[in-house]
Design a protein around this motif. Structure first.
Motif, PDB file in Angstrom:
ATOM      1  N   THR A  10       0.913  -1.438   0.001  1.00  0.00           N
ATOM      2  CA  THR A  10      -0.027  -0.063   0.117  1.00  0.00           C
ATOM      3  C   THR A  10       0.840   1.442  -0.003  1.00  0.00           C
ATOM      4  O   THR A  10       0.163   2.247   0.003  1.00  0.00           O
ATOM      5  N   ASP A  11       2.219   1.180   0.242  1.00  0.00           N
ATOM      6  CA  ASP A  11       3.178   2.422   0.271  1.00  0.00           C
ATOM      7  C   ASP A  11       3.918   2.469  -0.826  1.00  0.00           C
ATOM      8  O   ASP A  11       4.951   3.206  -0.758  1.00  0.00           O
ATOM      9  N   ALA A  12       3.805   2.002  -2.055  1.00  0.00           N
ATOM     10  CA  ALA A  12       4.683   2.050  -3.047  1.00  0.00           C
ATOM     11  C   ALA A  12       4.930   3.412  -3.711  1.00  0.00           C
ATOM     12  O   ALA A  12       3.843   4.146  -3.671  1.00  0.00           O
ATOM     13  N   THR A  13       5.911   3.624  -4.085  1.00  0.00           N
ATOM     14  CA  THR A  13       5.977   5.174  -4.940  1.00  0.00           C
ATOM     15  C   THR A  13       5.710   4.708  -6.453  1.00  0.00           C
ATOM     16  O   THR A  13       6.721   3.777  -6.788  1.00  0.00           O
ATOM     17  N   ILE A  14       4.661   5.133  -7.129  1.00  0.00           N
ATOM     18  CA  ILE A  14       4.751   4.855  -8.512  1.00  0.00           C
ATOM     19  C   ILE A  14       4.949   6.023  -9.239  1.00  0.00           C
ATOM     20  O   ILE A  14       4.211   7.156  -9.024  1.00  0.00           O
ATOM     21  N   LEU A  15       6.226   5.952  -9.972  1.00  0.00           N
ATOM     22  CA  LEU A  15       6.615   6.893 -10.860  1.00  0.00           C
ATOM     23  C   LEU A  15       5.987   6.539 -12.396  1.00  0.00           C
ATOM     24  O   LEU A  15       5.991   5.449 -12.796  1.00  0.00           O
TER      25      LEU A  15
END
Ligand code: GDD
Ligand code: MG
Length: 346
Positions: free
Chosen positions: A73-78
């Motif tokens: 739930t905490d991914a950084t999505i670039l």
């Protein structure tokens, strides 16, 4: 260690199951969940920070939803406004990772590979960590199964464990690949890398300064939203397009390789999927509702209706709602030709 998951490919080789709007990494092919979800689950126990996932703008909802579903739930999505291949994708991830002032190890992973022995893979990553921490760009080598031209080839120095790389040749022609395989001295590049963010950026500074400048600008000017980091369009579009393999690994003096035997496959074709799928005694692999009589070495893949195969050897049948593929197992590499033909007709 930060997992950096590359989810920008537009796999055409598993057509008609994979499409531009629905590439391979979002499909469930083996085991539980999609390939993207399996990638995250496989490295979860190694991660000290949330993962960075680099994906095309058009796939953002699928990426976010699949990660959430997998418990991430905490991914950084670039988000990339345009595809510029893997070297810039890894560059923006490295720049993002260093924004906190730290210099973490990045475990760079394609999102569309299968690894059957996950524990052995994690052990290999742990084994590679000290070399990466001391500045090596570590890749994981696979004993070649044949002279495939779609891979990078690595000649390693002698010894055990993590070895330095004598040469790295991305996608050689067939004759060269045959020579490499016959020599017994080369590994395939698995396309997974362990490296310090700062080392990768220093390498880009030397080999690809225009790429680094464009990526820096794209991160500095990125739009930061609740769920996504949107790279600046014109800055990222200005980056040269190249893969890490050509742009960095072929040129660097700091490449290292750790050979692994972990049941790796990049599922590059229906034949590759057949190879790793569960087979009956006659070599038939089936997915969905399939009835096969007097068949050998077939792959039948369907979701919605009964597939019946009779008296066939070495045939691949893939059934989807709007297209059916029937092919000889030896010809499935040429599926990309069919996709190209369909595109021309669009
Ligand atoms: N975010 C992002 N952006 N990801 C990308 C992009 C991009 O522009 N292009 C490719 N990717 C992702 C793909 O989704 C895949 O997961 C991974 O990066 C590698 O890209 P491929 O296009 O699949 O590379 P390849 O298969 O031709 O070659 C690489 O992998 C081989 C092993 O499978 C190379 O590293 C070879 O040396 C290696 O042998
Ligand atoms: Mg690939």
């Amino acid at each position: 260690m930060i997992p950096v998951i590359l989810s920008g490919g537009s796999g055409t080789r598993l057509w008609p199951l994979s499409r531009e709007a629905f590439p391979k990494q979002f499909l469930s092919l083996v085991g539980e969940g999609s390939m993207l979800q399996a990638t995250w689950r496989r490295v979860g126990p190694l991660a000290t920070h949330a993962p960075i996932v680099v994906a095309g703008e058009e796939h953002r909802f699928m990426v976010a939803e699949q990660l959430r579903e997998a418990g991430c739930t905490d991914a950084t999505i670039l988000l990339e406004p345009v595809a510029r291949n893997t070297a810039p994708a890894i560059a923006v991830a490295a720049l993002e990772a260093m924004r906190s002032g730290e210099d973490p190890l990045l475990l760079v992973l394609p999102s569309d590979h299968v690894i059957q022995n996950e524990e052995a893979f994690r052990a290999a990553v742990r084994e590679a960590a000290p070399a990466a921490q001391s500045g090596a760009l570590v890749t994981f080598g696979i004993v070649p199964a044949g002279p495939e031209t779609g891979y990078g080839y690595i000649k390693a120095a002698g010894g055990a464990g993590v070895r330095s790389v004598e040469c790295f040749v991305e996608k050689p022609d067939l004759a060269t690949a045959q020579g490499y395989v016959a020599s017994g001295e080369f590994f395939w590049n698995s396309g997974m890398f362990l490296l310090l963010a700062s080392r990768y950026l220093a390498e880009l500074e030397r080999q690809q300064p225009a790429m680094l400048a464009a990526c820096r600008h794209a991160i500095d000017q990125a739009r930061r939203e609740v769920d996504f980091v949107r790279l600046d369009h014109s800055a990222f579009a200005a980056s040269p397009s190249d893969s890490i393999d050509y742009a960095v690994m072929e040129k660097t003096a700091h490449a290292a390789v750790l050979p692994i035997d972990v049941g790796w496959s990049d599922v590059g074709s229906w034949a590759a999927l057949w190879q790793i799928a569960e087979q009956d005694g006659a070599g038939n692999a089936h997915h969905g509702d399939v009835l096969a009589q007097d068949c050998r070495n077939t792959l039948a893949w369907g979701d919605s209706r009964l597939l019946a195969l009779l008296g066939l050897d070495d045939v691949v049948v893939v059934d989807t709602a709007d297209a059916v593929l029937v092919a000889h197992r030896d010809r499935v590499q040429d599926v990309k030709g069919i996709v190209a033909e369909l595109k021309r007709g669009e």
